[in-house]
Motif scaffolding. Structure first.
Motif, PDB file in Angstrom:
ATOM      1  N   VAL A   9     -20.154   9.477 -15.194  1.00  0.00           N
ATOM      2  CA  VAL A   9     -19.166   9.442 -16.275  1.00  0.00           C
ATOM      3  C   VAL A   9     -17.813   9.902 -15.718  1.00  0.00           C
ATOM      4  N   GLN A  10     -16.797   9.078 -15.903  1.00  0.00           N
ATOM      5  CA  GLN A  10     -15.438   9.453 -15.497  1.00  0.00           C
ATOM      6  C   GLN A  10     -14.798  10.221 -16.653  1.00  0.00           C
ATOM      7  N   VAL A  11     -14.569  11.517 -16.449  1.00  0.00           N
ATOM      8  CA  VAL A  11     -14.127  12.396 -17.528  1.00  0.00           C
ATOM      9  C   VAL A  11     -12.657  12.779 -17.355  1.00  0.00           C
ATOM     10  N   ILE A  12     -11.909  12.676 -18.449  1.00  0.00           N
ATOM     11  CA  ILE A  12     -10.519  13.131 -18.490  1.00  0.00           C
ATOM     12  C   ILE A  12     -10.470  14.308 -19.467  1.00  0.00           C
ATOM     13  N   LEU A  13     -10.064  15.470 -18.968  1.00  0.00           N
ATOM     14  CA  LEU A  13      -9.917  16.667 -19.797  1.00  0.00           C
ATOM     15  C   LEU A  13      -8.444  16.786 -20.171  1.00  0.00           C
ATOM     16  N   MET A  14      -8.129  16.754 -21.458  1.00  0.00           N
ATOM     17  CA  MET A  14      -6.740  16.790 -21.893  1.00  0.00           C
ATOM     18  C   MET A  14      -6.488  17.982 -22.791  1.00  0.00           C
ATOM     19  N   ASP A  15      -5.412  18.727 -22.499  1.00  0.00           N
ATOM     20  CA  ASP A  15      -5.060  19.862 -23.351  1.00  0.00           C
ATOM     21  C   ASP A  15      -3.544  20.042 -23.350  1.00  0.00           C
ATOM     22  N   SER A  16      -3.022  20.579 -24.442  1.00  0.00           N
ATOM     23  CA  SER A  16      -1.574  20.749 -24.567  1.00  0.00           C
ATOM     24  C   SER A  16      -1.074  22.054 -23.937  1.00  0.00           C
ATOM     25  N   LEU A  17      -1.997  22.953 -23.554  1.00  0.00           N
ATOM     26  CA  LEU A  17      -1.600  24.217 -22.918  1.00  0.00           C
ATOM     27  C   LEU A  17      -1.816  24.135 -21.414  1.00  0.00           C
ATOM     28  N   ASN A  18      -0.744  24.262 -20.645  1.00  0.00           N
ATOM     29  CA  ASN A  18      -0.819  24.085 -19.201  1.00  0.00           C
ATOM     30  C   ASN A  18      -1.664  25.159 -18.518  1.00  0.00           C
ATOM     31  N   LYS A  19      -1.692  26.380 -19.077  1.00  0.00           N
ATOM     32  CA  LYS A  19      -2.486  27.445 -18.427  1.00  0.00           C
ATOM     33  C   LYS A  19      -3.975  27.095 -18.458  1.00  0.00           C
ATOM     34  N   ARG A  20      -4.418  26.409 -19.503  1.00  0.00           N
ATOM     35  CA  ARG A  20      -5.819  25.971 -19.547  1.00  0.00           C
ATOM     36  C   ARG A  20      -6.069  24.897 -18.489  1.00  0.00           C
ATOM     37  N   ILE A  21      -5.106  23.990 -18.334  1.00  0.00           N
ATOM     38  CA  ILE A  21      -5.243  22.931 -17.330  1.00  0.00           C
ATOM     39  C   ILE A  21      -5.291  23.532 -15.922  1.00  0.00           C
ATOM     40  N   LYS A  22      -4.526  24.590 -15.678  1.00  0.00           N
ATOM     41  CA  LYS A  22      -4.566  25.266 -14.366  1.00  0.00           C
ATOM     42  C   LYS A  22      -5.949  25.861 -14.112  1.00  0.00           C
ATOM     43  N   PHE A  23      -6.541  26.465 -15.130  1.00  0.00           N
ATOM     44  CA  PHE A  23      -7.904  26.990 -15.001  1.00  0.00           C
ATOM     45  C   PHE A  23      -8.887  25.854 -14.701  1.00  0.00           C
ATOM     46  N   LEU A  24      -8.756  24.754 -15.427  1.00  0.00           N
ATOM     47  CA  LEU A  24      -9.677  23.627 -15.239  1.00  0.00           C
ATOM     48  C   LEU A  24      -9.515  23.002 -13.856  1.00  0.00           C
ATOM     49  N   ALA A  25      -8.274  22.853 -13.406  1.00  0.00           N
ATOM     50  CA  ALA A  25      -8.029  22.286 -12.075  1.00  0.00           C
ATOM     51  C   ALA A  25      -8.646  23.170 -10.997  1.00  0.00           C
ATOM     52  N   ASP A  26      -8.526  24.483 -11.166  1.00  0.00           N
ATOM     53  CA  ASP A  26      -9.127  25.427 -10.216  1.00  0.00           C
ATOM     54  C   ASP A  26     -10.650  25.314 -10.236  1.00  0.00           C
ATOM     55  N   THR A  27     -11.229  25.206 -11.419  1.00  0.00           N
ATOM     56  CA  THR A  27     -12.687  25.088 -11.548  1.00  0.00           C
ATOM     57  C   THR A  27     -13.184  23.784 -10.939  1.00  0.00           C
ATOM     58  N   ILE A  28     -12.492  22.688 -11.223  1.00  0.00           N
ATOM     59  CA  ILE A  28     -12.871  21.381 -10.672  1.00  0.00           C
ATOM     60  C   ILE A  28     -12.849  21.418  -9.148  1.00  0.00           C
ATOM     61  N   GLU A  29     -11.807  22.045  -8.591  1.00  0.00           N
ATOM     62  CA  GLU A  29     -11.696  22.148  -7.129  1.00  0.00           C
ATOM     63  C   GLU A  29     -12.848  22.956  -6.551  1.00  0.00           C
ATOM     64  N   LYS A  30     -13.171  24.070  -7.195  1.00  0.00           N
ATOM     65  CA  LYS A  30     -14.265  24.917  -6.711  1.00  0.00           C
ATOM     66  C   LYS A  30     -15.622  24.222  -6.842  1.00  0.00           C
ATOM     67  N   LEU A  31     -15.768  23.426  -7.885  1.00  0.00           N
ATOM     68  CA  LEU A  31     -17.019  22.681  -8.071  1.00  0.00           C
ATOM     69  C   LEU A  31     -17.139  21.527  -7.077  1.00  0.00           C
TER      70      LEU A  31
END
Length: 244
Positions: free
Chosen positions: A100-122
């Protein structure tokens, strides 16, 4: 993860027809640890106990299998998670279903920074995180009516969520909303919005989250016609003046 929590999670996953293999378990363990680390400095979730995160966030996210077939998810599709917050339900779905190609979308950039960090670590390749408002991204031709599934666990009325989510869904695809058992009145109030935005009659599944007494529902709205170009309306309007 303690052995007790792991065994309970494996059992609960089996109840929704999924196998929690070593890859999934190790990825969710890393996700949990990173969530707690980041949550210490920013507000990502009020639910922090390991057992509760596994049940109320991870397992709950994966109950999408109750209304979207496992075959669809295993074969692969495009899923956009609108207002993803700390990544729910999209990131657990991406972990459990690598096709599944997943796009995570949120209006708060600090959440996106957390998600980008998690995706990289995963180290997973099937998920991207985007900082955007739904009202704006849904007007981008690269995202409008491109998703097979748009889902949301956001706490908002179904009429409002339909205006945010249905514009992302291609004809023949579906919008899936995670709700509590108290959803029928919302469905009744949102019928005009769903029809105007190109959706079909909602399909609803009610269930108890395995291993808990947590009453849940999933609402699936199939897209049967293109969303008129005037929708979604400008930022703030859908919540102030819902289509009812």
């Amino acid at each position: 993860m303690t052995e007790q929590i792991q065994n309970r999670f494996i059992e609960n996953m089996a109840q929704i027809g999924l196998t929690a293999d070593e890859r999934i378990l190790s990825s969710l363990d890393l996700y949990y640890k990173n969530l707690i680390e980041w949550n210490a400095v920013m507000n990502l979730t009020a639910i922090t106990e390991e057992k509760d995160v596994y049940e109320k966030h991870f397992l709950d996210s994966l109950t999408i299998t109750k209304i979207v077939s496992r075959e669809t998810l295993e074969k692969g599709c495009t899923l956009l998670d609108m207002g993803t917050g700390a990544g729910f339900p999209g990131l657990p779905i991406a972990i459990a279903f690598p096709n599944v190609q997943v796009i995570l979308m949120d209006s708060l950039n600090k959440r996106i920074k957390f998600l980008a960090d998690t995706i990289e670590k995963l180290g997973i390749q099937n998920v991207t995180a985007i900082h955007a408002r739904a009202e704006e991204l849904a007007r981008n031709k690269n995202y409008r009516e491109k998703a097979d599934i748009c889902c949301s666990r956001a706490v908002a009325n179904l009429a409002i969520l339909s205006e945010y989510c249905l514009p992302f869904v291609k004809k023949g695809g579906s919008f899936v909303s995670y709700k509590t058992e108290q959803v029928q009145e919302e469905i009744n109030q949102s019928k005009k919005a769903i029809r105007v935005l190109g959706g079909d009659e909602p399909e609803v599944v009610f269930f108890t989250l395995p291993g808990t007494d947590y009453q849940r529902s999933l609402v699936k709205i199939r897209k049967i016609a293109a969303t008129p170009s005037k929708y979604p309306r400008k930022a703030g309007t859908p919540s102030k003046e819902p289509i009812v």
